[in-house]
Design an enzyme around this catalytic site. Structure first.
Site, mmCIF file in Angstrom:
data_model
loop_
_atom_site.group_PDB
_atom_site.id
_atom_site.type_symbol
_atom_site.label_atom_id
_atom_site.label_comp_id
_atom_site.label_asym_id
_atom_site.label_seq_id
_atom_site.Cartn_x
_atom_site.Cartn_y
_atom_site.Cartn_z
ATOM 1 N N ASP A 13 0.826 -1.217 0.000
ATOM 2 C CA ASP A 13 0.000 0.000 0.000
ATOM 3 C C ASP A 13 0.855 1.259 0.000
ATOM 4 O O ASP A 13 0.660 2.154 -0.817
ATOM 5 C CB ASP A 13 -0.902 0.047 1.246
ATOM 6 C CG ASP A 13 -2.040 -0.962 1.193
ATOM 7 O OD1 ASP A 13 -2.282 -1.536 0.112
ATOM 8 O OD2 ASP A 13 -2.672 -1.173 2.249
ATOM 9 N N ARG A 93 1.048 4.730 17.470
ATOM 10 C CA ARG A 93 0.643 5.784 16.541
ATOM 11 C C ARG A 93 1.132 7.173 16.933
ATOM 12 O O ARG A 93 1.647 7.903 16.100
ATOM 13 C CB ARG A 93 -0.875 5.777 16.339
ATOM 14 C CG ARG A 93 -1.427 4.493 15.704
ATOM 15 C CD ARG A 93 -0.580 3.967 14.609
ATOM 16 N NE ARG A 93 -1.194 2.850 13.895
ATOM 17 C CZ ARG A 93 -0.560 2.101 13.007
ATOM 18 N NH1 ARG A 93 0.711 2.354 12.716
ATOM 19 N NH2 ARG A 93 -1.159 1.101 12.404
ATOM 20 N N ASP A 122 -6.786 4.256 13.290
ATOM 21 C CA ASP A 122 -5.421 4.742 13.109
ATOM 22 C C ASP A 122 -5.363 6.086 12.384
ATOM 23 O O ASP A 122 -4.542 6.935 12.708
ATOM 24 C CB ASP A 122 -4.585 3.679 12.389
ATOM 25 C CG ASP A 122 -4.305 2.491 13.293
ATOM 26 O OD1 ASP A 122 -4.180 2.695 14.517
ATOM 27 O OD2 ASP A 122 -4.223 1.355 12.793
ATOM 28 N N SER A 174 -5.504 -8.445 8.004
ATOM 29 C CA SER A 174 -4.790 -7.186 8.134
ATOM 30 C C SER A 174 -4.071 -7.235 9.478
ATOM 31 O O SER A 174 -4.690 -7.437 10.517
ATOM 32 C CB SER A 174 -5.786 -6.027 8.091
ATOM 33 O OG SER A 174 -5.150 -4.856 8.550
HETATM 34 N N1 ARG Z 1 -8.181 -2.326 16.472
HETATM 35 C C1 ARG Z 1 -6.844 -2.039 16.902
HETATM 36 C C2 ARG Z 1 -6.696 -0.583 17.186
HETATM 37 O O1 ARG Z 1 -7.460 0.196 16.738
HETATM 38 C C3 ARG Z 1 -5.816 -2.553 15.969
HETATM 39 C C4 ARG Z 1 -5.762 -1.972 14.594
HETATM 40 C C5 ARG Z 1 -4.695 -2.683 13.868
HETATM 41 N N2 ARG Z 1 -4.542 -2.316 12.533
HETATM 42 C C6 ARG Z 1 -4.440 -3.230 11.546
HETATM 43 N N3 ARG Z 1 -4.168 -2.836 10.349
HETATM 44 N N4 ARG Z 1 -4.612 -4.504 11.779
HETATM 45 O O2 ARG Z 1 -5.802 -0.193 17.893
#
Ligand code: ARG
Length: 422
Positions: A13, A93, A122, A174
């Site tokens: 990506d 993040r 995110d 993912s």
């Molecule tokens: N749901 C989790 C969060 O918001 C993990 C997100 C993970 N991202 C991914 N691309 N799998 O912190």
């Protein structure tokens, strides 16, 4: 917009995004790849970024900063989202956002970019954190504004432009990883009734396949883990070792239907062996060293820190102040906790502290009891005073006795037992 700094994972990506940003916005693209541990740094990321057209590629080893500046404060606070998720992705993040802003400043860039979609948490975390640190920087998310391509389209797009693409096979999930945990979503996991298939896991063995139970001793200083089995370790090594050890015992699998910030419920599977062990051990040591009022207030703070971290509000004034409070409040959380890793569980086996509030002479039911039993009478009289006052105003007369509603057997001294009632 003249120059943009893209958070670059090295995956398909963001490789495509490098070229897409240049073509779409006619900007110079500088990439930033952040190693937050746990295998997050893909080999060859920098050269791939250059092959995709970046004019400069930064690769930062932020593992130490991640643990000390983000993971430890969250651990000290006891921050776990909805009682389940130790916040691995959410904690990385703000650090990545901070580094994006730093690179943007060093490069004189006027915008930053990230590869998040418009449906997750995110994007919010990146956007909000970047703006908190420099509100003049523009934030671009190609996935939100037209770069929607299927995997095959992305591969074709990359081939047409001579962009190196990672040689990984298409994952059915993912996945996001860092030192504090592995987050897995999508695919068959989207059915919350479906058992996560074995291939959803990479850091933990199935609990039923774990070896003999083992014990591990974690040493803490002021709420921060400093040693394993008496050996002092730097933060990164400590978390890595514990991930490997606890994962080999099947500890750290979490299956959670969580509430995303954007309003949807989402089924997520996490692997966080070190986080599960350390949160459990830390809580046990707090129980020994904190007063009951500190513990009760601590759960309030934990809930606030967890929600704000999840929601991307790491850099607010309130969160900075809460972290300062937590750091101070943890001053006595020093000592050791023995944890037993047993087929997927991490149980407290014992704890000790030079700052313990536990007084055996007060607690014992054996010889040497120092508790003043007789003064319990006076204490209870005062403690129960409001109830007696209330009872004097209106007694509970008229309530049907519970005894009448139960099958009761009454044994009389002189006759055989008889069943009374229903
Ligand atoms: N749901 C989790 C969060 O918001 C993990 C997100 C993970 N991202 C991914 N691309 N799998 O912190």
């Amino acid at each position: 917009m003249k120059k943009i700094v893209l958070a670059y994972s090295g995956g398909l990506d963001t490789s495509v995004a490098v070229a897409w940003l240049q073509e779409r916005h006619d900007v110079e693209v500088v990439t930033l790849t952040v190693d937050v541990g746990g295998g997050s740094l893909r080999p060859g990321a920098a050269s791939r970024a250059i092959s995709a057209g970046a004019t400069r590629a930064y690769v930062a080893d932020a593992r130490g900063e991640f643990v000390e500046g983000f993971v430890w404060p969250a651990l000290q606070a006891g921050a776990i989202y909805q009682g389940a998720y130790p916040l691995a992705t959410a904690l990385a993040r703000p650090l990545i956002a901070q580094l994006l802003v730093d690179v943007a400043h060093r490069e004189g860039a006027d915008a930053v970019a990230h590869g998040c979609t418009g449906k997750g948490n995110d994007q919010v975390r990146f956007d909000v954190a970047v703006k908190a640190l420099d509100r003049r920087l523009e934030v671009v998310a190609p996935m939100r504004v037209g770069m929607g391509m299927t995997r095959d389209q992305e591969i074709e797009y990359a081939h047409a432009r001579g962009i190196e693409i990672p040689v990984t096979h298409a994952s059915p999930y993912s996945v996001d990883v860092n030192l504090w945990g592995r987050s897995v979503e999508t695919g068959v996991l989207e059915d919350p009734w479906q058992t996560p298939p074995p291939d959803a896991y990479a850091w933990t063995v199935a609990p039923s396949e774990a070896p003999e139970a083992a014990e591990v001793t974690i040493g803490f200083e002021a709420g921060i883990p400093v040693s394993i089995d008496g050996t002092p370790l730097d933060p990164v090594t400590l978390v890595e070792q514990l991930n490997a050890l606890a994962g080999s015992h099947g500890v750290g699998r979490i299956d959670h239907v969580e509430d995303r910030l954007v309003g949807i419920k989402s089924r997520e599977v996490y692997e966080a062996p070190a986080a599960v062990v350390l949160h459990g051990a830390h809580r046990a040591l707090e129980g020994l060293t904190q007063s009951k009022d500190q513990l009760r207030f601590g759960t309030v703070v934990a809930g606030e820190v967890a929600q704000a971290t999840y929601d991307g509000l790491w850099f607010t004034r309130l969160q900075r102040d809460l972290r300062d409070f937590v750091r101070t409040a943890q001053r006595n959380v020093t000592g050791e906790v023995r944890m037993r890793l047993d087929h997927g569980t991490a149980a407290i086996a014992g704890r000790r502290s030079p700052n313990s509030l536990y007084d055996r002479a007060l607690a014992t039911y054996d010889e040497g009891d120092a508790f003043d039993h007789a003064s319990a009478v006076g204490f209870i009289s005062i403690f129960g005073l409001p109830l007696r006052t209330e009872a004097a105003r209106s007694s509970f007369a008229g309530t049907e006795p519970v005894l009448d509603t139960l099958p009761v057997e009454v044994v009389d001294a002189t006759v055989e037992p008889v069943a009374v009632g229903t």
